[in-house]
Design an enzyme around this catalytic site. Structure first.
Site, PDB file in Angstrom:
ATOM      1  N   CYS A   1     -10.011  21.643  37.759  1.00  0.00           N
ATOM      2  CA  CYS A   1     -10.706  20.267  38.645  1.00  0.00           C
ATOM      3  C   CYS A   1      -9.497  18.815  38.850  1.00  0.00           C
ATOM      4  CB  CYS A   1     -11.889  19.335  37.491  1.00  0.00           C
ATOM      5  SG  CYS A   1     -12.891  20.436  37.239  1.00  0.00           S
TER       6      CYS A   1
ATOM      7  N   ARG B   1      -4.657  23.457  42.575  1.00  0.00           N
ATOM      8  CA  ARG B   1      -5.256  23.726  41.377  1.00  0.00           C
ATOM      9  C   ARG B   1      -6.444  24.430  41.573  1.00  0.00           C
ATOM     10  NH1 ARG B   1      -3.158  19.441  38.244  1.00  0.00           N
ATOM     11  NH2 ARG B   1      -4.794  19.665  36.712  1.00  0.00           N
TER      12      ARG B   1
ATOM     13  N   TRP C   1     -14.471  22.480  39.489  1.00  0.00           N
ATOM     14  CA  TRP C   1     -13.662  23.987  39.369  1.00  0.00           C
ATOM     15  C   TRP C   1     -14.626  24.238  37.557  1.00  0.00           C
ATOM     16  CZ3 TRP C   1     -12.605  26.571  34.673  1.00  0.00           C
ATOM     17  CH2 TRP C   1     -12.398  28.347  35.116  1.00  0.00           C
TER      18      TRP C   1
ATOM     19  N   ASN D   1     -13.152  14.905  34.434  1.00  0.00           N
ATOM     20  CA  ASN D   1     -12.083  16.801  34.233  1.00  0.00           C
ATOM     21  C   ASN D   1     -12.715  16.728  32.770  1.00  0.00           C
ATOM     22  OD1 ASN D   1     -11.720  17.093  36.033  1.00  0.00           O
ATOM     23  ND2 ASN D   1      -9.310  16.170  36.235  1.00  0.00           N
ATOM     24  N   GLY D   2     -12.560  18.450  32.163  1.00  0.00           N
ATOM     25  CA  GLY D   2     -12.751  18.132  30.597  1.00  0.00           C
ATOM     26  C   GLY D   2     -14.107  18.943  30.747  1.00  0.00           C
TER      27      GLY D   2
ATOM     28  N   GLU E   1       4.861  41.254  32.876  1.00  0.00           N
ATOM     29  CA  GLU E   1       4.450  39.215  33.686  1.00  0.00           C
ATOM     30  C   GLU E   1       4.425  40.191  35.240  1.00  0.00           C
ATOM     31  OE1 GLU E   1       4.423  36.716  34.073  1.00  0.00           O
ATOM     32  OE2 GLU E   1       4.889  35.743  35.436  1.00  0.00           O
TER      33      GLU E   1
ATOM     34  N   LYS F   1       1.773  39.374  37.814  1.00  0.00           N
ATOM     35  CA  LYS F   1       1.369  38.782  39.098  1.00  0.00           C
ATOM     36  C   LYS F   1       0.578  39.311  39.927  1.00  0.00           C
ATOM     37  CE  LYS F   1       3.057  35.820  38.860  1.00  0.00           C
ATOM     38  NZ  LYS F   1       3.701  34.927  37.710  1.00  0.00           N
TER      39      LYS F   1
ATOM     40  N   GLU G   1      -2.792  38.844  39.499  1.00  0.00           N
ATOM     41  CA  GLU G   1      -3.741  37.729  40.419  1.00  0.00           C
ATOM     42  C   GLU G   1      -3.870  37.974  41.503  1.00  0.00           C
ATOM     43  OE1 GLU G   1      -2.645  34.530  37.739  1.00  0.00           O
ATOM     44  OE2 GLU G   1       0.380  34.830  38.535  1.00  0.00           O
TER      45      GLU G   1
ATOM     46  N   HIS H   1       0.653  58.010  23.451  1.00  0.00           N
ATOM     47  CA  HIS H   1      -0.285  57.973  22.704  1.00  0.00           C
ATOM     48  C   HIS H   1      -2.179  57.661  22.773  1.00  0.00           C
ATOM     49  CE1 HIS H   1       2.460  57.778  19.782  1.00  0.00           C
ATOM     50  NE2 HIS H   1       2.994  57.523  20.333  1.00  0.00           N
TER      51      HIS H   1
ATOM     52  N   LYS I   1      -4.768  26.426  38.188  1.00  0.00           N
ATOM     53  CA  LYS I   1      -2.874  26.189  38.299  1.00  0.00           C
ATOM     54  C   LYS I   1      -2.921  26.373  36.991  1.00  0.00           C
ATOM     55  CE  LYS I   1       1.161  25.987  38.642  1.00  0.00           C
ATOM     56  NZ  LYS I   1       1.374  27.238  38.814  1.00  0.00           N
TER      57      LYS I   1
HETATM   58  C1  F6R Z   1       0.396  33.252  36.033  1.00  0.00           C
HETATM   59  C2  F6R Z   1       0.021  32.108  35.693  1.00  0.00           C
HETATM   60  C3  F6R Z   1      -0.739  30.933  34.335  1.00  0.00           C
HETATM   61  C4  F6R Z   1      -0.027  30.512  33.494  1.00  0.00           C
HETATM   62  C5  F6R Z   1      -0.714  30.222  31.619  1.00  0.00           C
HETATM   63  C6  F6R Z   1      -0.293  28.794  31.551  1.00  0.00           C
HETATM   64  O1  F6R Z   1       1.178  32.965  37.270  1.00  0.00           O
HETATM   65  O2  F6R Z   1       0.490  30.563  35.925  1.00  0.00           O
HETATM   66  O3  F6R Z   1      -0.521  32.537  33.914  1.00  0.00           O
HETATM   67  O4  F6R Z   1       1.092  30.230  33.188  1.00  0.00           O
HETATM   68  O5  F6R Z   1      -2.303  29.242  32.662  1.00  0.00           O
HETATM   69  O6  F6R Z   1      -0.017  27.970  32.593  1.00  0.00           O
HETATM   70  P1  F6R Z   1       1.076  26.845  31.636  1.00  0.00           P
HETATM   71  O7  F6R Z   1       2.355  27.198  31.989  1.00  0.00           O
HETATM   72  O8  F6R Z   1       0.909  25.527  32.435  1.00  0.00           O
HETATM   73  O9  F6R Z   1       0.697  26.522  30.443  1.00  0.00           O
END
Ligand code: F6R
Length: 612
Positions: free
Chosen positions: A2, A27, A76, A102-103, A484, A488, A491, A507, A607
């Site tokens: 949000c 976001r 959101w 928000n929250g 990672e 990537k 997502e 295994h 985000k």
């Molecule tokens: C993946 C991504 C998320 C963030 C995670 C933590 O591409 O961006 O997995 O890494 O939500 O976010 P931060 O670093 O803002 O705590």
């Protein structure tokens, strides 16, 4: 997640609010709304499910809404599906008070029952609507909005950032925060609130970060801040040191692409001011050799990609420091009775500095007596402010939901702190220290070498984008990279993908390999290269198609058995992840592009994740 923006001044509020919301679109959200107050029309509320453009069309870019005071929100969904009714702002039964939130209000059911017994009728399924009605109850009780907000906040449990307007207060915007970010922006004859600086950076860079329990009353000419007992407070101003252009796409097709290309610069900015006369100098951190000697355990806590940076950190730090380093998912850490005491250092890694789980883990670490250090990108963010020490990564604003430069700069920061601690502990030979430091400084240039020519990555993406399940394998730091790389890819392209430590294949996982399965095999660790080759042979024997990521010096050998090879420049073995991540990011990007995905705003993702 949000977003909140609020405005009070002498220009029409709605276009300013819509523009602010547009800047926060990255976001992630599923509905949007605004509330504006004018003398003639009172409170005007417009909200709609879906893209912000729908709301903009509905209000002719805000032109339809009169008034110079207002609040806006991108939602959101947490409580109740995304629809027009559940969208914010929510309004009290008498139509006088509008608020955005928000929250999460944790005791909303209990409050809802109490209000229902008093005859209040609810229209939405949200937790937020409860607060609008509760506020009206206390406003009727005391006749003063500030006092009513104070009383209301004392009754609610959970996390919140609120923007509130009331038709009886033609010039006042009220804001409150607890565990959810909110900043005040100071303009000339106008003032703002926002949950994210990008929403207001076009208007002002002069801001104050609200702390938990604070309430602010903004008019066009004044900003007054109070604590939770309504005692006035002095707030320090901060200056946002990046400009609006850094948060723009600047001609690139996607923010993610732009941010991948910005990595050399971001890593350089993170590293270079902290290396002086052949040493890592961390002015931001005040650790003594005695303190570091006294450490019995180090934790890294984080979520998602930041957690993956922590996995890299564990491998590198244990080699450098010869101390146990645990990496924990922040969401698990707080419930696992972690072994933290005064001899424990807890590193919270977070790009946004607002991830609720990481924040909760940090607080738990503090409660247990541990010392805390945040590695954060967002200056003035909650995690940065609450940690004992903070080391900023200088990545600049990261807009794409999927992190790239945020992650690379986290690796850079971890390498710096790792070397700094190893130096204090004396656990690394001078020659090795010098070699690693020299290589650290060449990373931006080596990243650039890859980033000027990545035709092969594009080509392999176009060859493999139709796969519906992809495995990433690697050992040690290559396993960390696989984690990672796999995140990537999944997502942004929505392809099912898993990362495994290569040694684990036999295994269980190897049963999933069948003719045509795509395996991305990482083999960049020189010392483990032969083992990486064996694993490639193993999956090839079961019919897998293999795309290998290795270093230039191993390219030829890998090309003999893999179906495709992406080769990166060579560096110090502990720094290799900083280079091998680049082709994985680009591969994910181009696969997602081929599949027509919404790369900067992948479905269901936000985000910064400010709810648990
Ligand atoms: C993946 C991504 C998320 C963030 C995670 C933590 O591409 O961006 O997995 O890494 O939500 O976010 P931060 O670093 O803002 O705590």
């Amino acid at each position: 997640m949000c977003g909140i923006v609020g405005f009070v001044g002498d220009q029409q509020a709605a276009p300013v609010l819509l523009e602010g919301l547009r800047q926060m679109e990255y976001r992630g959200y599923d509905s949007a709304g605004v509330a504006v107050r004018s003398e003639a029309k009172g409170l005007q509320i417009r909200k709609s499910k879906g893209r912000l453009q729908t709301l903009a069309d509905l209000t002719h870019g805000g032109a339809d809404l009169e008034g110079t005071l207002g609040i806006g929100h991108t939602r959101w969904a947490t409580h109740g599906e995304p629809n027009d009714i559940n969208a914010h702002p929510h309004v009290s039964g008498d139509g006088k008070i509008a608020l955005v939130h928000n929250g999460i209000i944790e005791n909303y059911l209990e409050l809802k029952e109490q209000l229902t017994r008093q005859g209040v009728a609810f229209t939405s399924e949200t937790d937020t609507e409860v607060v609008a009605h509760l506020l009206r109850f206390h406003y009727q009780e005391c006749g003063n909005m500030l006092e009513a907000v104070g009383r209301c906040l004392r009754r609610i449990e959970g996390s919140y950032a609120f923007g509130i307007i009331c038709s009886d207060y033609p010039n006042a915007l009220i804001a409150a925060r607890k565990d959810s970010p909110l900043i005040i922006g100071f303009g000339e004859g106008e003032n703002f609130i926002a949950s994210d600086a990008t929403a207001i950076i076009r208007h002002t860079r002069d801001v104050a970060y609200m702390n938990d329990g604070e309430i602010a009353v903004l008019t066009a000419q004044s900003v007054d801040v109070f604590d939770d007992e309504l005692n006035p407070l002095e707030k320090a101003h901060s200056r946002i040191d990046w400009d609006a252009a850094s948060a723009e796409k600047g001609g690139f097709p996607h923010f993610m692409f732009k941010e991948i290309l910005e990595q050399p610069e971001a890593v350089h900015k993170t590293i270079s001011p902290r290396i002086r006369e052949g040493r890592v100098v961390l002015d931001d951190i005040q650790f003594t050799a005695d303190y570091v000697q006294s450490l019995s355990r180090i934790y890294m806590v984080a979520c998602g990609s930041a957690y993956h940076a922590g996995v890299v950190g564990k491998y590198t730090w244990e080699k450098l420091l010869r101390r146990p380093v645990e990496v924990a998912l922040a969401s698990e850490f707080r419930y696992s009775e972690p072994l933290v005491d005064e001899h424990t250092l807890v590193i919270a890694i977070s790009q946004s500095g607002e991830t609720l789980d990481t924040m909760a883990a940090l607080r738990e670490a503090k409660r247990l007596g541990g010392r805390t250090l945040a590695i954060c990108n967002a200056v003035g963010s909650s995690i940065a402010r609450e940690a004992g020490d903070v080391l900023y990564t200088w990545a600049g604003p990261e807009i794409a939901v999927a992190t790239s430069k945020g992650y690379s700069t986290q690796l850079a920061a971890l390498n710096l702190v790792g070397l700094y601690l190893a130096d204090l502990l004396g656990t690394v030979e001078k020659q090795e220290y010098d070699r690693m430091l020299a290589e650290l400084q060449t990373l931006p240039e080596k990243m650039r070498t890859y980033l000027v020519n990545f035709e092969d990555t594009k080509y392999f993406a176009s060859r493999f984008f139709h796969h519906d399940s992809i495995f990433f394998i690697g050992r040690n730091l290559d396993y960390a990279m696989g984690l990672e790389g796999s995140l990537k890819l999944k997502e942004i392209s929505y392809i099912h993908s898993e990362a495994y430590a290569s040694g684990e294949l036999k295994h269980g996982t190897i049963s999933l390999i069948e003719p045509g399965t795509l395996v991305v095999a990482l083999g960049t660790c020189g010392a483990l290269f032969e083992k990486a080759m064996s694993n490639v042979v193993e999956v090839k024997a079961r019919g897998a198609t293999v795309l290998a990521v290795t270093t230039e010096s191993y390219r030829q050998r890998m090309e003999k058995i893999a179906d495709g090879v992406l080769a990166v420049p060579e560096t110090h073995p502990l720094l290799q992840p900083s280079l091998s991540i680049v082709p994985l990011q680009l591969f994910a990007y181009y696969v997602a592009l081929q599949r027509g995905c919404d790369i900067d705003k992948p479905r269901n993702l936000a985000k910064s994740v400010t709810v648990e």
